[in-house]
Design a protein around this motif. Structure first.
Motif, mmCIF file in Angstrom:
data_model
loop_
_atom_site.group_PDB
_atom_site.id
_atom_site.type_symbol
_atom_site.label_atom_id
_atom_site.label_comp_id
_atom_site.label_asym_id
_atom_site.label_seq_id
_atom_site.Cartn_x
_atom_site.Cartn_y
_atom_site.Cartn_z
ATOM 1 N N ILE A 174 0.835 -1.205 0.000
ATOM 2 C CA ILE A 174 0.000 0.000 0.000
ATOM 3 C C ILE A 174 0.868 1.253 0.000
ATOM 4 C CG2 ILE A 174 -1.715 1.307 1.318
ATOM 5 C CD1 ILE A 174 -2.797 -1.360 2.343
ATOM 6 N N ILE A 175 1.912 1.246 0.824
ATOM 7 C CA ILE A 175 2.820 2.399 0.874
ATOM 8 C C ILE A 175 3.483 2.617 -0.483
ATOM 9 C CG2 ILE A 175 4.977 3.262 1.877
ATOM 10 C CD1 ILE A 175 4.152 1.788 4.481
ATOM 11 N N ALA A 176 3.925 1.512 -1.111
ATOM 12 C CA ALA A 176 4.557 1.614 -2.430
ATOM 13 C C ALA A 176 3.583 2.196 -3.458
ATOM 14 C CB ALA A 176 5.049 0.239 -2.874
ATOM 15 N N MET A 177 2.308 1.765 -3.393
ATOM 16 C CA MET A 177 1.314 2.270 -4.333
ATOM 17 C C MET A 177 1.076 3.770 -4.125
ATOM 18 S SD MET A 177 -2.554 0.842 -5.024
ATOM 19 C CE MET A 177 -3.049 1.113 -3.309
ATOM 20 N N ILE A 178 0.972 4.211 -2.870
ATOM 21 C CA ILE A 178 0.738 5.629 -2.577
ATOM 22 C C ILE A 178 1.928 6.478 -3.018
ATOM 23 C CG2 ILE A 178 0.406 7.303 -0.713
ATOM 24 C CD1 ILE A 178 -1.124 5.111 0.808
ATOM 25 N N LEU A 179 3.134 6.021 -2.687
ATOM 26 C CA LEU A 179 4.330 6.765 -3.100
ATOM 27 C C LEU A 179 4.436 6.829 -4.622
ATOM 28 C CD1 LEU A 179 7.030 5.478 -0.562
ATOM 29 C CD2 LEU A 179 5.906 7.707 -0.602
ATOM 30 N N GLY A 180 4.090 5.723 -5.285
ATOM 31 C CA GLY A 180 4.121 5.715 -6.748
ATOM 32 C C GLY A 180 3.162 6.729 -7.342
ATOM 33 N N CYS A 181 1.979 6.860 -6.722
ATOM 34 C CA CYS A 181 1.005 7.854 -7.192
ATOM 35 C C CYS A 181 1.569 9.264 -7.077
ATOM 36 C CB CYS A 181 -0.281 7.745 -6.385
ATOM 37 S SG CYS A 181 -1.278 6.304 -6.765
ATOM 38 N N PHE A 182 2.174 9.578 -5.938
ATOM 39 C CA PHE A 182 2.735 10.918 -5.729
ATOM 40 C C PHE A 182 3.850 11.212 -6.726
ATOM 41 C CE2 PHE A 182 0.891 10.827 -1.354
ATOM 42 C CZ PHE A 182 0.204 12.038 -1.453
ATOM 43 N N LEU A 225 11.628 -7.363 -2.933
ATOM 44 C CA LEU A 225 11.730 -6.329 -3.962
ATOM 45 C C LEU A 225 10.390 -6.021 -4.633
ATOM 46 C CD1 LEU A 225 14.991 -7.588 -5.720
ATOM 47 C CD2 LEU A 225 14.793 -5.765 -4.006
ATOM 48 N N ILE A 226 9.359 -6.826 -4.366
ATOM 49 C CA ILE A 226 8.075 -6.630 -5.035
ATOM 50 C C ILE A 226 7.489 -5.233 -4.776
ATOM 51 C CG2 ILE A 226 5.675 -7.413 -5.141
ATOM 52 C CD1 ILE A 226 7.623 -9.149 -6.689
ATOM 53 N N PRO A 227 7.516 -4.717 -3.538
ATOM 54 C CA PRO A 227 7.016 -3.339 -3.345
ATOM 55 C C PRO A 227 7.753 -2.313 -4.208
ATOM 56 C CG PRO A 227 7.204 -4.455 -1.235
ATOM 57 C CD PRO A 227 7.837 -5.356 -2.249
ATOM 58 N N VAL A 228 9.048 -2.557 -4.457
ATOM 59 C CA VAL A 228 9.802 -1.656 -5.335
ATOM 60 C C VAL A 228 9.239 -1.723 -6.755
ATOM 61 C CG1 VAL A 228 12.070 -1.118 -6.304
ATOM 62 C CG2 VAL A 228 11.876 -1.933 -3.940
ATOM 63 N N ALA A 229 8.933 -2.930 -7.212
ATOM 64 C CA ALA A 229 8.349 -3.102 -8.548
ATOM 65 C C ALA A 229 6.994 -2.413 -8.623
ATOM 66 C CB ALA A 229 8.216 -4.588 -8.869
ATOM 67 N N ILE A 230 6.189 -2.541 -7.568
ATOM 68 C CA ILE A 230 4.867 -1.895 -7.544
ATOM 69 C C ILE A 230 5.016 -0.380 -7.582
ATOM 70 C CG2 ILE A 230 2.833 -1.496 -6.102
ATOM 71 C CD1 ILE A 230 3.131 -4.415 -5.159
ATOM 72 N N PHE A 231 5.929 0.147 -6.768
ATOM 73 C CA PHE A 231 6.180 1.597 -6.768
ATOM 74 C C PHE A 231 6.568 2.080 -8.154
ATOM 75 C CE2 PHE A 231 9.757 4.591 -6.852
ATOM 76 C CZ PHE A 231 9.104 5.751 -6.467
ATOM 77 N N ALA A 232 7.507 1.374 -8.791
ATOM 78 C CA ALA A 232 7.994 1.790 -10.107
ATOM 79 C C ALA A 232 6.892 1.723 -11.157
ATOM 80 C CB ALA A 232 9.176 0.914 -10.518
ATOM 81 N N ALA A 233 6.102 0.645 -11.135
ATOM 82 C CA ALA A 233 5.041 0.478 -12.131
ATOM 83 C C ALA A 233 3.936 1.510 -11.954
ATOM 84 C CB ALA A 233 4.466 -0.931 -12.041
ATOM 85 N N LEU A 249 1.402 -3.694 -11.675
ATOM 86 C CA LEU A 249 0.200 -2.876 -11.456
ATOM 87 C C LEU A 249 -0.912 -3.708 -10.829
ATOM 88 C CD1 LEU A 249 -0.209 -0.551 -14.573
ATOM 89 C CD2 LEU A 249 0.104 0.121 -12.191
ATOM 90 N N LEU A 250 -1.114 -4.922 -11.329
ATOM 91 C CA LEU A 250 -2.140 -5.798 -10.761
ATOM 92 C C LEU A 250 -1.794 -6.170 -9.321
ATOM 93 C CD1 LEU A 250 -2.949 -8.213 -13.738
ATOM 94 C CD2 LEU A 250 -4.043 -6.047 -13.122
ATOM 95 N N LEU A 251 -0.504 -6.286 -9.031
ATOM 96 C CA LEU A 251 -0.088 -6.623 -7.667
ATOM 97 C C LEU A 251 -0.339 -5.480 -6.699
ATOM 98 C CD1 LEU A 251 3.279 -8.514 -8.304
ATOM 99 C CD2 LEU A 251 1.051 -9.478 -7.741
ATOM 100 N N SER A 252 -0.485 -4.264 -7.207
ATOM 101 C CA SER A 252 -0.741 -3.133 -6.325
ATOM 102 C C SER A 252 -2.092 -3.244 -5.632
ATOM 103 C CB SER A 252 -0.667 -1.812 -7.114
ATOM 104 O OG SER A 252 -1.741 -1.716 -8.037
ATOM 105 N N VAL A 253 -3.012 -4.030 -6.195
ATOM 106 C CA VAL A 253 -4.322 -4.235 -5.562
ATOM 107 C C VAL A 253 -4.489 -5.669 -5.073
ATOM 108 C CG1 VAL A 253 -5.476 -2.389 -6.847
ATOM 109 C CG2 VAL A 253 -5.352 -4.677 -7.840
#
Length: 431
Positions: free
Chosen positions: A12-20, A208-216, A384-388
């Motif tokens: 969730i944190i990775a997804m929020i940071l990625g949005c910002f 490393l998956i949260p890093v991938a989610i953040f980047a995507a 991206l799918l992993l973000s949810v």
């Protein structure tokens, strides 16, 4: 301190940071997509040996004898067919995959364009199951052939163990004698150790998956804005909606119609393990509560242990439903010709893959990578799918727990019906 933070919170944190980052830097954040590709590439590299070893170990460890086993496999297979039917109706009628078109286009921008694929015929699907050589499927990431090899090897070892033979091997002046029964036990040990090593590697990769989610997410939001979440919302809705339908229609039918039990009583006991599994995102960790609930429902001990313990590799309606939704929606979004035969071939592959990822932590990333690689679909959308997936995975765990409970109730109900028939037959014979 960091170890105490649940994995889903990192997501969730990775997804929020990625949005910002995406909103702030816009298209300048597109270069981050390379990090997501590298990490998913690591997952893809180890997905084949993981799938092979997990299926092999499950075959070597499983017991396929006795009437209870046959009942469990039959009920689990029927549940699986009904789950897939629900997905096919949703996907073919509402065509939700079309709403993922923009997401895939954004995720794949700058990559080699993916042309719409024509429908695969049955001959091509069958050929994909046949390995050209033993090592070929591992080298070329041929998932269907890897599954076939694992099943053949597992069944061959089990078949060998049934023969009363002794193998002798000379080592200089020493002679090593191994019975055919020892072959099965030693194969289990080797498979267990090898699987443990691969799973340990996966634990490092999963960090490393949260890093991938953040980047995507940063890349997609930077190029498409927050519109990207419309398609993801539909994906979550179809996955969770399909699972809820399966619970309310199929599982309740087993309890009410087949076992003739009270739904009120069932849910009064089942709600505790269901909510607990939703909270901790693990059907295996919920096992003690599942067994306790079945005991309170007066389900026989043998049926409870058979379904909730041994059947955990077969009662995977949640993950099968999730996999089929993901693969069919993505195929639909890429413009693939979705004939019924093609869809069924994907469904069959999903069922076999579920044997390999059941019980593995964060199975979503592994399942998607395995199936999309086999179907030759774009892997860029996986982060991206992993973000949810943190939300979908919780519904998935609850579905699997309720599946274990209803299969146990159905097995118990079948046993009682057989007992009643026997009593009636005996009384008729006496008269």
């Amino acid at each position: 301190m960091l170890k105490r933070i649940p994995f889903y919170l990192y997501t969730i944190i990775a997804m929020i940071l990625g949005c910002f980052v995406g909103l702030i830097f816009g298209r300048d954040a597109a270069f981050l997509g390379i990090f997501a590709q590298v990490i998913i590439g690591l997952v893809k590299a180890f997905a084949v040996p993981l799938l092979f070893l997990t299926i092999l170990e499950s075959i070597l460890d499983s017991q396929f004898q006795g009437p209870g086993i046959r009942k469990m496999l039959g009920i689990s297979a029927l549940n699986c067919i009904l789950a897939i039917t629900i997905v096919l109706i949703i996907v073919d009628v509402f065509k939700p995959g079309l709403l993922l078109k923009d997401i895939i286009a954004t995720a794949s921008e700058g990559e080699t364009p993916i042309a719409p694929r024509a429908s695969i015929g049955w001959s091509e699907s069958l050929q994909a199951l046949l390995p050209e050589s033993i090592l070929g499927p591992f080298v070329h990431n041929q998932m269907p052939a890897v599954i076939v090899l694992a099943i053949l090897l597992g069944m061959a070892i089990r078949g060998l163990a049934k023969d009363d033979k002794v193998f002798e091997m000379e080592f200089g002046e020493r002679i090593l004698r191994v019975s055919s029964a020892d072959v099965l036990e030693k194969s289990r040990v080797v498979a267990h150790i090898a699987l443990g090593i691969v799973l340990q590697i996966f634990k490092y990769i999963l960090i490393l998956i949260p890093v991938a989610i953040f980047a995507a997410v940063a890349r997609s939001v930077g190029m498409q804005g927050l519109e990207v979440f419309k398609g993801l919302f539909v994906f979550v809705l179809v996955c969770c909606g399909g699972m809820l339908l399966h619970m309310l229609v199929v599982y309740q039918a087993w309890v009410k119609i087949y076992a003739k039990r009270s739904l009120r009583e069932f849910w009064s006991k089942a709600k505790t393990p269901a909510f607990y599994s939703f909270g901790i995102n693990s059907s295996l960790a919920t096992l003690p509560l599942t067994l306790k609930a079945l005991e309170e429902l007066k389900v026989s001990r043998s049926a409870s242990r058979l379904s909730a313990c041994l059947g955990t590799n077969f009662n995977n309606d949640g993950i099968i439903l999730y996999q089929v939704v993901a693969i069919l929606m993505i195929a639909q979004a890429t413009g693939m010709d979705m004939s019924l035969g093609h869809q069924l071939s994907f469904c069959a592959l999903s069922i076999l893959a579920a044997l390999g990822v059941a019980g593995i932590p964060e199975a979503g990333v592994i399942a998607l990578t395995i199936l999309m690689t086999a179907a030759k679909l774009p892997l860029h959308i996986i982060p991206l799918l992993l973000s949810v997936d943190w939300l979908i995975a919780r519904v998935r765990s609850a579905t699997n727990v309720l599946g274990d409970m209803t299969v146990a109730i159905a097995i118990d109900g079948a046993g009682k019906k057989q007992h009643n028939i026997s009593k009636v037959t005996e009384s008729t014979d006496i008269q």
